[in-house]
Design a protein around this motif. Structure first.
Motif, PDB file in Angstrom:
ATOM      1  N   UNK A 128       0.858  -1.171   0.000  1.00  0.00           N
ATOM      2  CA  UNK A 128       0.000   0.000   0.000  1.00  0.00           C
ATOM      3  C   UNK A 128       0.896   1.223   0.000  1.00  0.00           C
TER       4      UNK A 128
ATOM      5  N   UNK B 196      -0.073   4.326  -0.415  1.00  0.00           N
ATOM      6  CA  UNK B 196      -0.698   5.421   0.336  1.00  0.00           C
ATOM      7  C   UNK B 196      -0.321   5.329   1.805  1.00  0.00           C
TER       8      UNK B 196
ATOM      9  N   UNK C 207       5.070  -3.393   4.657  1.00  0.00           N
ATOM     10  CA  UNK C 207       3.629  -3.601   4.800  1.00  0.00           C
ATOM     11  C   UNK C 207       3.219  -4.626   3.747  1.00  0.00           C
TER      12      UNK C 207
ATOM     13  N   UNK D  70       0.220  -7.634   2.494  1.00  0.00           N
ATOM     14  CA  UNK D  70      -1.081  -8.295   2.651  1.00  0.00           C
ATOM     15  C   UNK D  70      -0.964  -9.768   2.268  1.00  0.00           C
TER      16      UNK D  70
ATOM     17  N   UNK E 281      -7.565 -11.298  10.332  1.00  0.00           N
ATOM     18  CA  UNK E 281      -8.797 -12.043  10.581  1.00  0.00           C
ATOM     19  C   UNK E 281      -9.677 -12.013   9.334  1.00  0.00           C
TER      20      UNK E 281
ATOM     21  N   UNK F 194      -8.753  -4.867  -2.178  1.00  0.00           N
ATOM     22  CA  UNK F 194      -7.567  -4.001  -2.270  1.00  0.00           C
ATOM     23  C   UNK F 194      -6.562  -4.641  -3.214  1.00  0.00           C
TER      24      UNK F 194
ATOM     25  N   UNK G 131      -9.319   6.355   1.817  1.00  0.00           N
ATOM     26  CA  UNK G 131      -8.850   6.404   0.430  1.00  0.00           C
ATOM     27  C   UNK G 131      -7.560   5.615   0.281  1.00  0.00           C
ATOM     28  N   UNK G 132      -7.085   5.027   1.379  1.00  0.00           N
ATOM     29  CA  UNK G 132      -5.871   4.195   1.333  1.00  0.00           C
ATOM     30  C   UNK G 132      -6.265   2.773   1.695  1.00  0.00           C
ATOM     31  N   UNK G 133      -6.283   1.910   0.690  1.00  0.00           N
ATOM     32  CA  UNK G 133      -6.759   0.531   0.897  1.00  0.00           C
ATOM     33  C   UNK G 133      -6.111  -0.148   2.088  1.00  0.00           C
ATOM     34  N   UNK G 134      -4.809   0.055   2.242  1.00  0.00           N
ATOM     35  CA  UNK G 134      -4.090  -0.594   3.338  1.00  0.00           C
ATOM     36  C   UNK G 134      -4.636  -0.185   4.699  1.00  0.00           C
ATOM     37  N   UNK G 135      -5.008   1.093   4.837  1.00  0.00           N
ATOM     38  CA  UNK G 135      -5.564   1.550   6.110  1.00  0.00           C
ATOM     39  C   UNK G 135      -6.911   0.871   6.374  1.00  0.00           C
ATOM     40  N   UNK G 136      -7.680   0.637   5.319  1.00  0.00           N
ATOM     41  CA  UNK G 136      -8.945  -0.082   5.458  1.00  0.00           C
ATOM     42  C   UNK G 136      -8.718  -1.492   5.968  1.00  0.00           C
ATOM     43  N   UNK G 137      -7.706  -2.148   5.398  1.00  0.00           N
ATOM     44  CA  UNK G 137      -7.420  -3.529   5.813  1.00  0.00           C
ATOM     45  C   UNK G 137      -6.986  -3.560   7.278  1.00  0.00           C
ATOM     46  N   UNK G 138      -6.111  -2.646   7.661  1.00  0.00           N
ATOM     47  CA  UNK G 138      -5.654  -2.609   9.058  1.00  0.00           C
ATOM     48  C   UNK G 138      -6.838  -2.359   9.999  1.00  0.00           C
TER      49      UNK G 138
ATOM     50  N   UNK H 208     -10.004  -3.128   9.491  1.00  0.00           N
ATOM     51  CA  UNK H 208     -10.825  -4.346   9.566  1.00  0.00           C
ATOM     52  C   UNK H 208     -10.161  -5.374  10.472  1.00  0.00           C
ATOM     53  N   UNK H 209      -8.830  -5.464  10.371  1.00  0.00           N
ATOM     54  CA  UNK H 209      -8.086  -6.361  11.265  1.00  0.00           C
ATOM     55  C   UNK H 209      -8.320  -6.004  12.721  1.00  0.00           C
ATOM     56  N   UNK H 210      -8.284  -4.712  13.002  1.00  0.00           N
ATOM     57  CA  UNK H 210      -8.335  -4.261  14.391  1.00  0.00           C
ATOM     58  C   UNK H 210      -9.668  -4.547  15.064  1.00  0.00           C
TER      59      UNK H 210
ATOM     60  N   UNK I 278     -14.658  -2.213   4.626  1.00  0.00           N
ATOM     61  CA  UNK I 278     -14.350  -0.783   4.529  1.00  0.00           C
ATOM     62  C   UNK I 278     -14.496  -0.248   3.097  1.00  0.00           C
TER      63      UNK I 278
ATOM     64  N   UNK J 171     -13.303   1.899   0.153  1.00  0.00           N
ATOM     65  CA  UNK J 171     -12.008   2.423  -0.287  1.00  0.00           C
ATOM     66  C   UNK J 171     -12.229   3.331  -1.491  1.00  0.00           C
TER      67      UNK J 171
ATOM     68  N   UNK K 162      -7.394  10.887   4.280  1.00  0.00           N
ATOM     69  CA  UNK K 162      -6.016  11.084   3.825  1.00  0.00           C
ATOM     70  C   UNK K 162      -5.998  12.247   2.841  1.00  0.00           C
TER      71      UNK K 162
ATOM     72  N   UNK L 257      -4.837   7.778  15.721  1.00  0.00           N
ATOM     73  CA  UNK L 257      -4.693   6.590  14.882  1.00  0.00           C
ATOM     74  C   UNK L 257      -5.887   5.649  15.049  1.00  0.00           C
TER      75      UNK L 257
END
Lengths: 625, 625
Positions: free
Chosen positions: A133, A135, A184, A186, A215, A225, B277-284, B286-288, B321, B323, B354, B403
């Motif tokens: 990622x 971004x 980072x 995935x 998860x 993504x 708007x940052x796919x990676x942040x969406x994944x993180x 969802x993980x959380x 999420x 994106x 972002x 964060x």
């Protein structure tokens, strides 16, 4: 995007803009196509829509270009895998591709910046970022810069059609500008290779991995993504990271906090001293320490306590955490840091500087800067009660974290690193001859005496009590279906048991001497992504509730086997369990040797249960896969 | 300290300085002693060394003063308990004492400030702080102010000689200026009373508790701080906090993050939508989510997905999420927030803004401010890529966290609050007559048929298989010492078993019909600090490894009993365990009824094991304490 990239590059490289509709871009002559350019070209950056990018790549190959960055999205991640196949076809190994769908590449030392976001804020430094990622990487660079930390290398892997993290790791291992590597991911391009590389690099440079998709929600989000999901479960991943010295980060905050500590100090021991003037903060710190596997509260020696009690007011605390109370002065803080860091039982110091006590003022920062220079142990700070300006000034020299938890987490990272660097790590595997059963026996794993029941049972020469069970590959939980009869005390009971099993099942029957002890499972399987791995967990009825398993890639070291046992958190079993004492060392040996045998014979099998008691480890049931 | 306090107070109150050596302090007439003052005095603030404070208190009592704050340290916490006894003696209930060893009291609405730290930074607001560490409270006030949050009340309890947190809770419950109550405690003045009060207050105002001294290191540190240690274990405490609606904070950061959310929104549902708007942040993100008990990722309905796909670019993600990708625009962000918050499956929204995508600019903040006003669900923000000035401006109206983890933790707090407010909470307890055994049976708890073995065993009319065990109060783990013989199938085996036990033990022997099932333990004990509590955990061999216990103060509600079962994390047992199905509802009922009986009869006893199977719950062994 093209324009932004061009602006970034034109002052540092010989750039040839290509665009059939323009004669000039940004003051540079613009070419209709690649063929018009007479000179040889090293790199191409393709900032065109997806379909046109495919055609451009063909031109690049014909022109003999060796590296191309494809910026556009709209390929595999948007369901258009066929476009990616076309690129692969036309390239056929002759040109390295970065992307598609990538935010680009940044190497400050070479003034190379293909990131198409205007005004990205970053500092030049020694941290490399590689990620799926871009971004997220941009956010990271900005936040690192805020902490005074800089970047040596940045790459968005995009759809990772060709250039992947393993190739980049090879480069970063040797890159002198890079001291810390953060990733980072995935999914993994090749997980086995990735972790083998990490293990090698980690002995020189710390590798921090933020692996997303832990998860089901996270994995679902990855589908929209990058679309590439790893089948490595979170628990398995954690074990493998630990085995190979990778530092786990859960989010950007952790990457930043860890990088900050690793940038200043390479490593640190586990025994922490705490200094505060607010008793409550000391108590909270002491509470927190047990959250961190690699840390413990240092116990001061007599001499240190004596020195402190001479210095401090009567109702201060001279034990760890040291509490200076509201009577604290600047000099007191400084001297306490000095005394405490001289204590041989202290590896790292956490200073909680509160600027509220009446006799504390800004000079304290300067005193601390001086002291830290003299102290040869890592010193961490949390500071409260100062203006933003003083804080910014302090940050330039002191290692400051916004709160106790984050400071300790970073200290934990240094201690993890120290432990890793002290490990031998080499898995020495000699050659072994013979079949698995023989090798197990030769390596001290006992096999209970047993006998397969034919028609007659006259010739059974086993010692009671016995176990009678069906011999089947189809039924997994034999106990649940009544396929195991335990504790057979005599001939009469044995006959009854055989009779009963014969009536119920159409399977062979096996009779075995009964072993009492704790049941474990040790399995060796070929994992799709990681290759041969070993699993260790509790077996029998306890496994229903204590589902924790530990894993390692094979080959393993004896230290790995020891960590596997520790990770199960079953110490209560070694301290006397139901009147039995299980020998931890024998269990560790058994795991290590089983892994060794499986590695040498390149064989997959499962021992379930492996029963361990005072006499040793017994492989009661072995299934070959 | 005296001077600082005097300066704080003199413009707002009629203050009479007392000091035999001075005629005037800060422009006020100074008195030689209290008797010189003609007027009646309401409060006294004693800023003298410990010994002199003791004498001053005597004067206060004689003068008829009703409240005195003793600032000095050097009392019980420094090993001088006798000074505290002297104060108690001379006061004898006629004057309320705050402290000694206290940083003081602050009530901005009354311009009352006795804190002796110069220039403490705080805002006037609606959060009350009460704690056993004043210094910690000062740090908290400052950090709250930085987040735009203010204080309605502040009190350092000091050595808590007299005025304690329970009295303050009574005041704060009714105090209209206070909307949120935060406490820092190292021990409880009266734990039972404290939690009963919290339960009552929590239905109106959130109560946040930071309880220090969780582990041995923390408790050791308390010894040198307030010196008062609670014997409530961390696990027990967590259960009791949950039962009484108290919000647990682990550090100041959590108090601040929770207060911020609770200040803006009272509560929020568990289903979370995420926009990025940052796919990676969406994944993180969802993980959380799975880290937080009270949260889950919302599943969008068809309509929402349809609306989003009309709006968003082709390779954006319209699922949760959401994106927006690097093609995001300001308007897109705004509309997505609108669409998502209209979805009936969404309770709260987390917007990750972002500012890196080329089409995003500062106007986004204004758009979001407008949208948030219209949305009637809590909206949380994490913002990256803006200047500090824009961030500060945004903070005035938007709920921004640094964060994802911290934002989600605060969302979790709102969801916890909602769940609590929806609980009935009243434990209705009718009267019951009869002895415990009868009441257990009447309430559906089965007692296995049993018989105490006298000389002869002719008259045993039990159904095989049986269990034969020694009947002893001295031996706790009967199984471990061979005092239990299971699975006795016939008369012959019974005689053998009795013979065996008689040879080995000099104890009575009991014969019982054997119950198969999962073994639990349910105990009711009188806890030193909490009064009657109920414990629930696994029994038998599984307890060795699964040591988790759940606790509640008695009386309990059926909801409490259900939570107790859930806290054990034994769902695998209810989904079919070794061929058996255990009825969760029956287990919950059993716990609830056992608690009820113990409450009505005011009796302590332990049922171990309570065996549960398809037929119900069997109290196999009951010990009265």
């Amino acid at each position: 995007p093209g324009n932004i990239i061009l602006k970034n590059l034109k002052n540092h490289f010989r750039v040839y803009p290509v665009n059939p509709k323009r004669d000039e871009i940004e003051g540079l002559k613009c070419y209709k196509n690649l063929y018009e350019i007479r000179e040889a070209i090293d790199w191409a950056i393709i900032s065109l829509p997806a379909e046109k990018s495919v055609n451009a790549i063909k031109e690049c190959v014909e022109k003999g270009i060796k590296l191309a960055i494809i910026v556009a999205g709209g390929f595999g991640e948007a369901g258009r895998k066929e476009l990616e196949s076309k690129i692969k076809e036309s390239v056929n190994g002759s040109c390295k591709i970065i992307g598609p769908n990538t935010l680009g590449l940044l190497m400050p030392s070479k003034n190379l910046n293909t990131i198409f976001i205007p005004n990205v804020k970053y500092k030049k430094g020694d941290i490399a970022f590689v990620g799926q990622s871009g971004s997220l990487g941009v956010i990271l660079m900005e936040e690192l810069a805020r902490e005074g930390l800089g970047i040596s290398f940045f790459l968005g892997l995009g759809n990772r059609l060709d250039m992947n993290e393993n190739e980049i790791l090879d480069f970063l291992e040797k890159d002198e500008n890079t001291k810390i590597i953060a990733l980072y991911l995935e999914s993994f391009f090749n997980a086995r290779e990735f972790f083998e590389k990490c293990k090698k690099i980690s002995s020189k440079k710390p590798v921090i991995l933020l692996k997303a998709g832990k998860n089901s929600d996270g994995r679902e989000a990855i589908k929209s993504h990058t679309g590439r999901i790893s089948k490595i479960s979170p628990n398995l991943l954690r074990c493998i990271m630990k085995q190979n010295g990778v530092i786990e980060a859960r989010d950007l905050e952790e990457i930043i906090d860890f990088s900050k500590a690793l940038h200043k100090y390479k490593e640190g021991g586990r025994r922490i001293a705490i200094i505060t003037s607010a008793g409550g903060m000391g108590v909270i710190s002491a509470d927190y320490i047990s959250d961190f596997d690699e840390l413990e509260l240092a116990k001061f020696d007599e001499e240190t306590i004596k020195k402190l009690s001479k210095l401090l007011p009567p109702f201060a605390s001279c034990k760890n955490p040291v509490d200076l109370t509201a009577d604290a002065t600047n000099e007191m803080y400084g001297k306490v840091l000095e005394i405490v860091s001289e204590c041989k039982n202290v590896d790292m110091v956490l200073c909680l500087l509160q600027f509220h006590p009446p006799k504390i003022n800004e000079e304290l920062i300067d005193i601390m800067k001086e002291k830290v220079k003299k102290v040869n142990k890592p010193v961490f700070f949390c500071i409260s009660g100062v203006s933003n300006e003083i804080m910014e000034e302090a940050k330039k020299e002191l290692l400051i974290y916004p709160n106790i938890r984050r400071a300790m987490r970073a200290m934990n990272c240094l201690a993890y690193r120290k432990k890793w660097l002290e490990k031998d790590g080499k898995a020495r595997m000699e050659k072994m001859d013979g079949d698995i059963l023989t090798l197990l026996k030769e390596n001290g794993i006992k096999i209970p005496e047993q006998s397969i029941v034919e028609d007659e049972i006259d010739d059974i020469s086993l010692n009671y009590p016995l176990v009678c069970k069906i011999y089947s590959n189809k039924i997994y939980h034999k106990t649940d279906v009544g396929g195991v009869i335990l504790n057979i005390k005599n001939r009469r009971e044995l006959e009854e048991a055989i009779e009963k099993l014969r009536k119920k099942f159409n399977e062979k029957i096996i009779v075995q001497e009964m072993i009492n002890g704790v049941e474990f499972i040790v399995g060796i399987t070929a994992h799709e992504e990681l290759g041969k791995i070993i699993l260790f967990g509790l077996g029998g009825t306890m496994a229903e509730l204590h589902k924790k398993h530990s894993f390692r890639m094979i080959p393993i070291t004896r230290e790995d086997a020891e960590e596997m046992v520790n990770e199960l958190e079953i110490n209560s079993l070694f301290n006397g369990y139901r009147g039995m004492k299980i020998d931890k060392q024998k269990l560790i040996d058994a795991i290590f040797r089983i892994a060794k045998i499986s590695y040498c014979k390149n064989s997959s099998f499962e021992i379930n249960p492996l029963i361990v008691n005072e006499e040793g480890a017994f492989a009661v049931d072995i299934k070959f896969v």
